[in-house]
Design a protein around this motif. Structure first.
Motif, PDB file in Angstrom:
ATOM      1  N   ARG A 485      10.640  96.298  30.791  1.00 38.72           N
ATOM      2  CA  ARG A 485       9.790  96.632  31.040  1.00 38.72           C
ATOM      3  C   ARG A 485       9.541  96.410  32.624  1.00 38.72           C
ATOM      4  O   ARG A 485       9.573  96.031  33.718  1.00 38.72           O
ATOM      5  N   THR A 502       8.464 101.771  29.901  1.00 33.70           N
ATOM      6  CA  THR A 502       9.099 100.859  29.024  1.00 33.70           C
ATOM      7  C   THR A 502      10.556 101.168  28.269  1.00 33.70           C
ATOM      8  O   THR A 502      10.310 102.644  27.856  1.00 33.70           O
ATOM      9  N   LEU A 509       3.135  97.593  26.589  1.00 34.88           N
ATOM     10  CA  LEU A 509       2.771  97.569  28.220  1.00 34.88           C
ATOM     11  C   LEU A 509       1.696  98.178  28.452  1.00 34.88           C
ATOM     12  O   LEU A 509       1.268  96.667  29.886  1.00 34.88           O
TER      13      LEU A 509
END
Lengths: 539, 174
Positions: A485, A502, A509
């Motif tokens: 991420r 991500t 996320l």
């Protein structure tokens, strides 16, 4: 053919889509799309332009995922074909006879196409090998540029790059304290935070991007293990038949080990046992135990073939199914048994009076020539056919050396027939070639002995498969349970722009982003992909 | 930079190609692998003949050895045995020795066979198939021609005519 210099000053390899450092779109044809294709960071994988030499052409062929997928599909289809009819190793007739006899024209075709030994054929092996090559080159061609791009990325990114991330939002109102809070939250979430001119790049779990490549390394080690089996001595899988009472050399041990079979034991479940009664009535006889009581010997000193070896006893062992005798990397498994004729007994009998004058016992593996019965009676074995048949000329002969169907020509010497009488004796058959005899050899009985069938196995390549398997799983876990991420918080045009990326699990996320932005004036950025979908649905 | 890439690719492709070539080669030759190849030293052995004399292959260094593996049950063996015997008479004084090895049969059968075909050369029984294993023989009959240096000159499997037997003996005459 030249490297491309981005306006940020970074020099990118030819074929790069997004600048490695700032993320600016370099390939103008890519500019029209709404969102960026972030695969492999837009790095210059498989540069088609290096297509000059034959090496590059081969390389580019194997570098294509499309080619790899096709190779796998073809191999799958071939593997399926091999399961339609039994393979050569599982049949007990010559293959040129078996397939046509059992399956007609289809079987014949199957055999002619060479599918009877499909998994051992050169082209099947070549397919597997090409998958291996494709795996190596595909991985190398992607992991190296990806690694370089991720390493070269700068904190400050190009506007176009940020705007065209899937998760993106701009804030006009933002205070310095907000940025401090965001930074603290990011660090609390174990992000690695880098700052440059007030811009923030937060990143975590980059290592999960290497998961697929670690996984491929495991696969390649696996294939390498398969290759090791071709090296002599690495992999042994041999049959060994030992008669009761005999000592046999264990194959592929450099004439080092010998096994003596003392006894073969076959046990059935007891029919009178109340526990098993019902099941046994339904299933009939059920074998409880196959066992060979053996002694393992090791040879001492040098020996040339034909010489009697000097043997040192190592151990006694009872080999049962799944309880092999193991020594020095070898395992001897109980796999089969058969019964062989050992000896036949006859009684010299007067045909008219039925009076017997003694018995003759013929050892079928090493018969004696003369049998003296006393009182002037004796029997001579003139000819012995262990596996009797009449040959093309109509004469008695033997098919093999194994006593499957023994037959004998005897001469019976008796006081009243001093010249002797000749008799041909086979199972359920007596021929008197020179007219009517006074005497006969009446069949009395047959002794059998057991022969244990073993499989001798050694697999030194096993540890390679284990290591390959472990690395394979590490790769799977690495790629599956962590997500790479990145969150950018950057000042552009007096605003604060937030973008996030991500490689999977966008929901996770976004939830993380919400927690990070909590307690600030910064608004949650949009998921542009979802918004587009919603817009389309409304229209 | 581009040069280095080409070199790297070449090396990697060569390594992969070598691994594939080896696997294919090993796979194709695994069934046809002959334990004793032409040009190699013939493995030594010692066996006792029907008269109780020991014969050790290495004792025949300096002579050619016509090494024949057979069985009483094998029809081609029956046919070629008289030929071998005839040529043995011709060549035994010219430095060619015949050693004939029966595979795992009883003494009675072998003796009766030898008497029936009036064979004069030494006949031995490989009771434990050790010599057969050392030479990696499968179909019978099989014949190895070994020269005066103990090296295998030729390996023949299948029936021989009298002419072939003579040519073979001529080949290993020292």
């Amino acid at each position: 053919m030249n490297d491309v210099k981005c306006e940020c000053g970074h020099v990118n390899p030819h074929g790069t889509v997004l600048c490695e450092a700032c993320g600016k779109v370099l390939d103008e044809t890519d500019n029209r799309k709404e969102l960026l294709d972030m695969r492999y960071e837009g790095s210059a994988r498989r540069s088609q332009t290096y297509n000059k030499t034959i090496i590059d052409k081969i390389w580019n062929f194997f570098s294509s995922v499309k080619v790899g997928v096709w190779l796998i599909i073809i191999t799958l289809i071939a593997s399926i074909l091999g399961t339609i009819l039994p393979q050569e190793m599982y049949i007990n007739l010559p293959p040129d006879v078996y397939y046509e006899q059992e399956y007609g024209w289809f079987g014949k075709l199957y055999y002619q196409l060479g599918f009877h030994d499909l998994y051992g054929s050169w082209w099947y092996l070549l397919l597997i090998a090409m998958i291996g090559i494709s795996l190596v080159i595909c991985s190398l061609d992607r992991v190296v540029p990806l690694y370089k791009a991720l390493k070269a990325q700068r904190v400050t990114r190009h506007e176009g790059f940020l705007k065209r991330q899937r998760v993106f939002g701009a804030n006009s109102e933002a205070e310095q304290t907000d940025l401090e809070t965001v930074k603290k939250h990011l660090q609390a979430k174990r992000y690695h935070v880098r700052e440059e001119n007030g811009d923030i790049l937060a990143e975590k779990n980059r290592f999960s991007r290497w998961g697929p490549y670690v996984n491929h390394i495991g696969l390649i080690i696996f294939l390498f293990g398969g290759m090791l089996r071709f090296i002599p001595g690495f992999y042994v899988n041999e049959d060994l038949w030992v008669r009761e009472g005999e000592t046999a050399l264990v194959p592929e041990t450099n004439e080092q080990y010998y096994i003596k079979n003392n006894q073969f034991i076959l046990e059935h479940y007891d029919k009178n046992n109340k526990t098993f009664e019902k099941a046994l009535n339904r299933a009939g006889e059920v074998v409880k135990n196959y066992q060979s009581n053996v002694v393992l010997y090791q040879r001492e000193g040098e020996k040339i073939p034909g010489e009697k070896p000097k043997l040192k006893k190592l151990e006694e062992y009872k080999i049962r199914v799944n309880q092999p005798l193991s020594f020095n990397g070898y395992s001897v498994f109980q796999s089969s048994f058969k019964t062989e004729f050992k000896a036949m007994t006859f009684a010299l009998t007067n045909k008219s009076t039925n009076q017997a004058f003694g018995e003759v016992k013929v050892d079928l593996t090493n018969p004696q020539e003369k049998y003296d019965l006393g009182n002037g009676y004796s029997v001579e074995l003139l000819n012995y056919f262990p596996d009797f048949e009449f040959d093309d000329n109509g004469e008695p002969s033997t098919k093999s050396r194994v006593p499957n169907n023994p037959a004998f020509i005897f001469r019976m010497n008796t006081p009243d027939k001093p010249k002797g009488e000749t008799s041909f004796v086979a199972i359920r058959q007596t021929i008197e070639p020179f007219g009517n005899n006074t005497y006969k050899l009446a069949f009395k009985g047959i002794e059998t002995k057991n022969v244990s069938g073993f499989i001798v196995r050694k697999d030194s390549s096993l540890w390679v498969f284990i290591i390959g398997g472990i690395i394979f799983m590490i790769g799977v876990i690495q790629g599956a349970y962590w997500n790479h991420r990145r969150i950018w918080v950057q000042r552009k045009n007096g605003q604060v722009w937030i973008a996030a990326h991500t490689n999977k699990n966008w929901y996770g996320l976004k939830r993380e982003l919400e927690a990070i932005l909590a307690g600030t004036k910064l608004t949650m950025p949009d998921d542009q992909l979802q918004r587009d979908k919603e817009v389309k649905e409304v229209v | 930079m581009k040069k280095r890439r080409l070199v790297m690719r070449t090396i990697i492709l060569l390594i992969l190609g070598a691994a594939v070539a080896y696997s294919l080669y090993a796979n194709l030759t695994k069934d046809t692998k002959q334990k004793v190849a032409v040009g190699e030293k013939a493995p030594d052995f010692v066996l006792t003949d029907m008269d109780g004399n020991k014969h050790r292959l290495s004792d025949y260094r300096g002579q050619g050895v016509f090494l024949n593996f057979w069985g009483t049950w094998c029809p081609p063996c029956k046919k070629e045995m008289p030929y071998i015997n005839n040529q043995y008479q011709q060549y035994k004084d010219k430095g060619v020795q015949v050693l004939s090895v029966d595979i795992q049969e009883s003494e009675l059968q072998v003796r009766q066979f030898a008497e029936h075909y009036k064979l004069d050369f030494p006949i031995m029984i490989d009771t434990d198939k050790e010599v057969m294993t050392a030479y990696g023989i499968n179909p019978l009959p099989a014949t190895f021609l070994i020269d005066k240096n103990g090296e295998v000159v030729k390996y023949h499997t299948g029936e021989m005519t009298e002419k072939m037997v003579r040519e073979f003996m001529e080949k290993i005459k020292p």
